[in-house]
Motif scaffolding. Sequence first.
Motif, PDB file in Angstrom:
ATOM      1  N   GLY A 196       0.605  -1.208   0.123  1.00  0.00           N
ATOM      2  CA  GLY A 196      -0.073   0.345  -0.194  1.00  0.00           C
ATOM      3  C   GLY A 196       0.876   0.894  -0.284  1.00  0.00           C
ATOM      4  O   GLY A 196       0.463   2.224   0.783  1.00  0.00           O
ATOM      5  N   LEU A 197       1.870   1.576  -0.662  1.00  0.00           N
ATOM      6  CA  LEU A 197       2.550   2.354  -0.788  1.00  0.00           C
ATOM      7  C   LEU A 197       1.900   3.623  -1.048  1.00  0.00           C
ATOM      8  O   LEU A 197       2.487   4.454  -0.712  1.00  0.00           O
ATOM      9  CB  LEU A 197       4.081   2.154  -1.083  1.00  0.00           C
ATOM     10  CG  LEU A 197       5.049   3.100  -2.031  1.00  0.00           C
ATOM     11  CD1 LEU A 197       5.403   3.918   0.178  1.00  0.00           C
ATOM     12  CD2 LEU A 197       5.950   3.302  -2.272  1.00  0.00           C
ATOM     13  N   ILE A 198       1.138   3.542  -2.385  1.00  0.00           N
ATOM     14  CA  ILE A 198       0.683   4.209  -3.430  1.00  0.00           C
ATOM     15  C   ILE A 198      -1.129   4.503  -2.467  1.00  0.00           C
ATOM     16  O   ILE A 198      -1.042   3.191  -2.359  1.00  0.00           O
ATOM     17  CB  ILE A 198       0.587   4.756  -4.762  1.00  0.00           C
ATOM     18  CG1 ILE A 198       2.125   4.038  -4.798  1.00  0.00           C
ATOM     19  CG2 ILE A 198       0.128   5.814  -4.982  1.00  0.00           C
ATOM     20  CD1 ILE A 198       3.382   4.972  -4.571  1.00  0.00           C
ATOM     21  N   GLU A 199      -1.309   5.603  -2.374  1.00  0.00           N
ATOM     22  CA  GLU A 199      -2.280   4.699  -1.863  1.00  0.00           C
ATOM     23  C   GLU A 199      -3.761   6.291  -2.421  1.00  0.00           C
ATOM     24  O   GLU A 199      -3.671   7.433  -2.200  1.00  0.00           O
ATOM     25  CB  GLU A 199      -2.938   5.588   0.237  1.00  0.00           C
ATOM     26  CG  GLU A 199      -4.304   5.430   0.263  1.00  0.00           C
ATOM     27  CD  GLU A 199      -3.890   5.262   2.359  1.00  0.00           C
ATOM     28  OE1 GLU A 199      -3.483   4.419   2.506  1.00  0.00           O
ATOM     29  OE2 GLU A 199      -4.153   6.580   2.492  1.00  0.00           O
ATOM     30  N   ASN A 200      -4.809   6.245  -3.181  1.00  0.00           N
ATOM     31  CA  ASN A 200      -6.171   7.254  -3.750  1.00  0.00           C
ATOM     32  C   ASN A 200      -6.253   7.955  -2.653  1.00  0.00           C
ATOM     33  O   ASN A 200      -6.670   7.090  -1.565  1.00  0.00           O
ATOM     34  CB  ASN A 200      -6.903   6.248  -4.113  1.00  0.00           C
ATOM     35  CG  ASN A 200      -6.351   5.698  -5.343  1.00  0.00           C
ATOM     36  OD1 ASN A 200      -5.640   5.883  -6.443  1.00  0.00           O
ATOM     37  ND2 ASN A 200      -6.840   4.292  -6.083  1.00  0.00           N
ATOM     38  N   ASP A 201      -6.496   8.636  -2.281  1.00  0.00           N
ATOM     39  CA  ASP A 201      -6.864   9.897  -1.394  1.00  0.00           C
ATOM     40  C   ASP A 201      -7.768  11.301  -2.080  1.00  0.00           C
ATOM     41  O   ASP A 201      -7.279  11.686  -3.240  1.00  0.00           O
ATOM     42  CB  ASP A 201      -5.698  10.378  -0.594  1.00  0.00           C
ATOM     43  CG  ASP A 201      -5.423  10.814   1.143  1.00  0.00           C
ATOM     44  OD1 ASP A 201      -6.752  11.544   0.992  1.00  0.00           O
ATOM     45  OD2 ASP A 201      -5.130  11.256   1.651  1.00  0.00           O
ATOM     46  N   THR A 202      -8.357  11.669  -1.269  1.00  0.00           N
ATOM     47  CA  THR A 202      -8.736  13.380  -1.650  1.00  0.00           C
ATOM     48  C   THR A 202      -8.577  14.503  -0.485  1.00  0.00           C
ATOM     49  O   THR A 202      -8.114  14.766   0.217  1.00  0.00           O
ATOM     50  CB  THR A 202     -10.089  13.446  -1.564  1.00  0.00           C
ATOM     51  OG1 THR A 202     -10.788  11.486  -2.171  1.00  0.00           O
ATOM     52  CG2 THR A 202     -11.078  14.436  -2.294  1.00  0.00           C
ATOM     53  N   HIS A 203      -7.526  15.317  -1.674  1.00  0.00           N
ATOM     54  CA  HIS A 203      -7.088  16.879  -0.901  1.00  0.00           C
ATOM     55  C   HIS A 203      -8.267  17.640  -1.061  1.00  0.00           C
ATOM     56  O   HIS A 203      -9.165  17.243  -2.099  1.00  0.00           O
ATOM     57  CB  HIS A 203      -5.631  17.633  -2.020  1.00  0.00           C
ATOM     58  CG  HIS A 203      -5.410  18.594  -0.921  1.00  0.00           C
ATOM     59  ND1 HIS A 203      -5.996  19.657  -1.352  1.00  0.00           N
ATOM     60  CD2 HIS A 203      -4.029  17.805  -0.867  1.00  0.00           C
ATOM     61  CE1 HIS A 203      -4.889  20.422  -0.546  1.00  0.00           C
ATOM     62  NE2 HIS A 203      -4.101  19.900  -0.090  1.00  0.00           N
ATOM     63  N   PRO A 204      -8.194  18.133   0.122  1.00  0.00           N
ATOM     64  CA  PRO A 204      -9.366  19.140   0.773  1.00  0.00           C
ATOM     65  C   PRO A 204      -9.356  20.321  -1.053  1.00  0.00           C
ATOM     66  O   PRO A 204     -10.795  20.272  -1.638  1.00  0.00           O
ATOM     67  CB  PRO A 204      -9.009  19.775   1.996  1.00  0.00           C
ATOM     68  CG  PRO A 204      -8.116  18.908   2.157  1.00  0.00           C
ATOM     69  CD  PRO A 204      -7.815  18.601   1.343  1.00  0.00           C
ATOM     70  N   THR A 205      -9.057  20.464  -1.564  1.00  0.00           N
ATOM     71  CA  THR A 205      -8.870  21.322  -2.909  1.00  0.00           C
ATOM     72  C   THR A 205      -8.671  20.973  -4.277  1.00  0.00           C
ATOM     73  O   THR A 205      -8.423  21.414  -4.979  1.00  0.00           O
ATOM     74  CB  THR A 205      -7.760  23.136  -2.490  1.00  0.00           C
ATOM     75  OG1 THR A 205      -6.829  22.841  -1.677  1.00  0.00           O
ATOM     76  CG2 THR A 205      -8.755  24.081  -1.608  1.00  0.00           C
ATOM     77  N   GLN A 206      -7.405  19.740  -4.057  1.00  0.00           N
ATOM     78  CA  GLN A 206      -6.942  19.428  -5.406  1.00  0.00           C
ATOM     79  C   GLN A 206      -7.231  17.866  -5.907  1.00  0.00           C
ATOM     80  O   GLN A 206      -7.006  17.582  -6.705  1.00  0.00           O
ATOM     81  CB  GLN A 206      -5.619  18.863  -4.753  1.00  0.00           C
ATOM     82  CG  GLN A 206      -4.510  20.433  -4.771  1.00  0.00           C
ATOM     83  CD  GLN A 206      -5.019  21.748  -5.156  1.00  0.00           C
ATOM     84  OE1 GLN A 206      -4.657  21.953  -6.384  1.00  0.00           O
ATOM     85  NE2 GLN A 206      -5.472  22.617  -4.850  1.00  0.00           N
ATOM     86  N   GLY A 207      -8.484  17.818  -5.251  1.00  0.00           N
ATOM     87  CA  GLY A 207      -9.804  16.596  -5.375  1.00  0.00           C
ATOM     88  C   GLY A 207      -9.218  14.906  -5.542  1.00  0.00           C
ATOM     89  O   GLY A 207      -7.938  15.498  -4.755  1.00  0.00           O
TER      90      GLY A 207
END
Lengths: 411, 411
Positions: free
Chosen positions: B336-347
């Motif tokens: 799980g080195l790379i995780e899909n995430d959501t940045h509050p302003t960058q999506g």
Amino acid sequence: MTQNTSAPLAGIRIIDLTSAVVGPYATQVLGEYGADVIKVEERSGDVIRWICGRSPTPGMPGKFLHMNGNKRSICLDLKQEEGRQALLKLVDTAHVFLHNMRPAALARLGLDAETLRKRHSPLIHASIVGFGSKGRYAGRPAYDSILQGGTGLASLFATHGAEPRYVPYVVVDRTAGLMVANAVLAALFAHQRDGAGRTLEVPMFESFAALLLSEHMYGHTFDPPTGPLGDQRLLDANAKPVQTRDGYVCITTNTDAQVKRLFEALGRSDLANDARYATSLARIEHVSEFFSARADVVRQFSTEELMERLLEHDVPIMPCHTLDSLLQDPHLRDVGLIENDTHPTQGAIKRIKPAMSMSGFQAKLRHHAPHIGEQSTEILRELGYSPADIENLFNRGIALAHKPDPSSRPQ
Amino acid sequence: MTQNTSAPLAGIRIIDLTSAVVGPYATQVLGEYGADVIKVEERSGDVIRWICGRSPTPGMPGKFLHMNGNKRSICLDLKQEEGRQALLKLVDTAHVFLHNMRPAALARLGLDAETLRKRHSPLIHASIVGFGSKGRYAGRPAYDSILQGGTGLASLFATHGAEPRYVPYVVVDRTAGLMVANAVLAALFAHQRDGAGRTLEVPMFESFAALLLSEHMYGHTFDPPTGPLGDQRLLDANAKPVQTRDGYVCITTNTDAQVKRLFEALGRSDLANDARYATSLARIEHVSEFFSARADVVRQFSTEELMERLLEHDVPIMPCHTLDSLLQDPHLRDVGLIENDTHPTQGAIKRIKPAMSMSGFQAKLRHHAPHIGEQSTEILRELGYSPADIENLFNRGIALAHKPDPSSRPQ
């Protein structure tokens, strides 16, 4: 042994079962900060003693010396139970146990974190592994070069028609070594607050992949992507030292002001005012043109002229040193980075001193790089073994010491 | 803000006046270990916001996000006395002050070690400089690339008729960043024992030169030299990924047993028993022949065949990944080195997680990478400024915050 009481890690003992580069480089750093590093070697010693060229007496090449100062060496046959017991006694006196064995070998010797921390709970047990234990490559062997390829670094050279290649130093090993030192230091800090031991694992592949992806994931960080995968500024064919009239020079201009000063210093106010190069966003759009324009201008001058003009205009510039010229660099002489020294058995050597400085602490060499098991007797004595016990361990090949042969000393 | 109490550096506050890579990478590491990092930015913000490609809203490119998680940003105009006073109040609450300003600029702002430690004596004052203050290059500007050239790294590529070139990532910056983290951690450890502040200086040029010379001083470590300057094994033209029938693969064999297994796995017991390749000393003597022989054999097989046969024979091997294929690597997925995430302003973003593991501590993202001054108000409030004071500072341009524009959010 003289103790430097103002060393930040004075009194911290690290049992170092690593060999090659990652672990020894990590403990070199920790030793420079004052930790008491005990290097535990098997009969044949650290592999780096044997694959890095000749030394005045066998097994002491330059690379080994540079990474293993401030360490004492004990040589034990861990496959014999009494050797293993001696190591366990040593671990009982330590704050940190660091190794780069593969998991199966470690468990066979009963040196895994669970076993050692059950015996000595405040211990920091740190594992350097090629691949993290939670992934499918766990337990596979790893070396710097296969990780340079495996993390994508080698392929980054394969742009513009070139072949993949390795960086000409063990960059993954060195980087991982510094990361290991960080992890151990963070755990030591926490231990100093709460007295607790910890189990650490630093996987080389993931650690270096994380670094490289942080550099090059670039526009693919976003979904949808905002640009390419790979930082094109770093991958550009012109991102290299610039040819001068008589050699190469390294010039970097990241700010708008620096670009303007660069062109002005070289009498090209037309380019200084060119809209394509005036702002960082514009330069990214015209990265190849910018590098070409810069190369065309710089080629008109000698390296010496460039150094003089650009330093005067506060533009970042350095000569493109070779190893030879680096050793003659006047700034390195000013700060005394390289010191002429005498190793007790290897004669006259050039020693590399730590570059960082910390107030109230003078990083001193407390021990020259040791021969295999040079301090076996001394360390066993410190553990409470009697002279008769120690003789017995030596006679049975459980403890060893490669006594340097005085006849092979350099003249 | 949720506090991860088991983080090794929980409660340690770092005032980070650095920009670009060295400092921000150092504080990324310290932040991952739980330090409370406050990023102090000037009006235009960290330069890395502007030279690393596009982001959904301006100033938030991938490289910035990857290095600046777990940090809060306050934006102050330090040239105005009230801005400087706010920074000094902030320093009073901190354990570490880290900067990469040039010495003259630092002194002009009264932020030099002597002044700050007189005010707040337990402070760790850490300076990242291009060149150490004791040498003649002190105060000169430095960037990664000029130091790649200035330390001789670029020239190491210029063997076998090639031109000098840079490594395609900012290797000096990254290495120095890890060294800075080490120095700060060592000082924090010492502080935890004695309560004292310290003044640190990490000079990038000397630090990286020391590393590179430790690798390549080689036979010139000794007087008289025992061999060449430069580790020929690393500089050899064949020290690169090996061509297969359908691509490239990375194979490394350092021990005699591995070399034997390599040739045996590929059906060449004649080479497995060749005296020129049987021992490490013999292979050093015949380094070019060895690499050629290996290349000739490997070229007969496909990458897949090689991976299968060599892993089975426990020979270190990896595919020669590209950035693209690295992102698909199954081991990196497992861990799980790379995780899909959501940045509050960058999506939607891909976030890179720390690779090391430490028992009792789960490295968590406590803050997304901030906009310039995103936490200016919050931090000023923590320092005891009243809402009216804060409004006043904002109105006069002493404190700033670039409010993200909701209309420019990604869809």
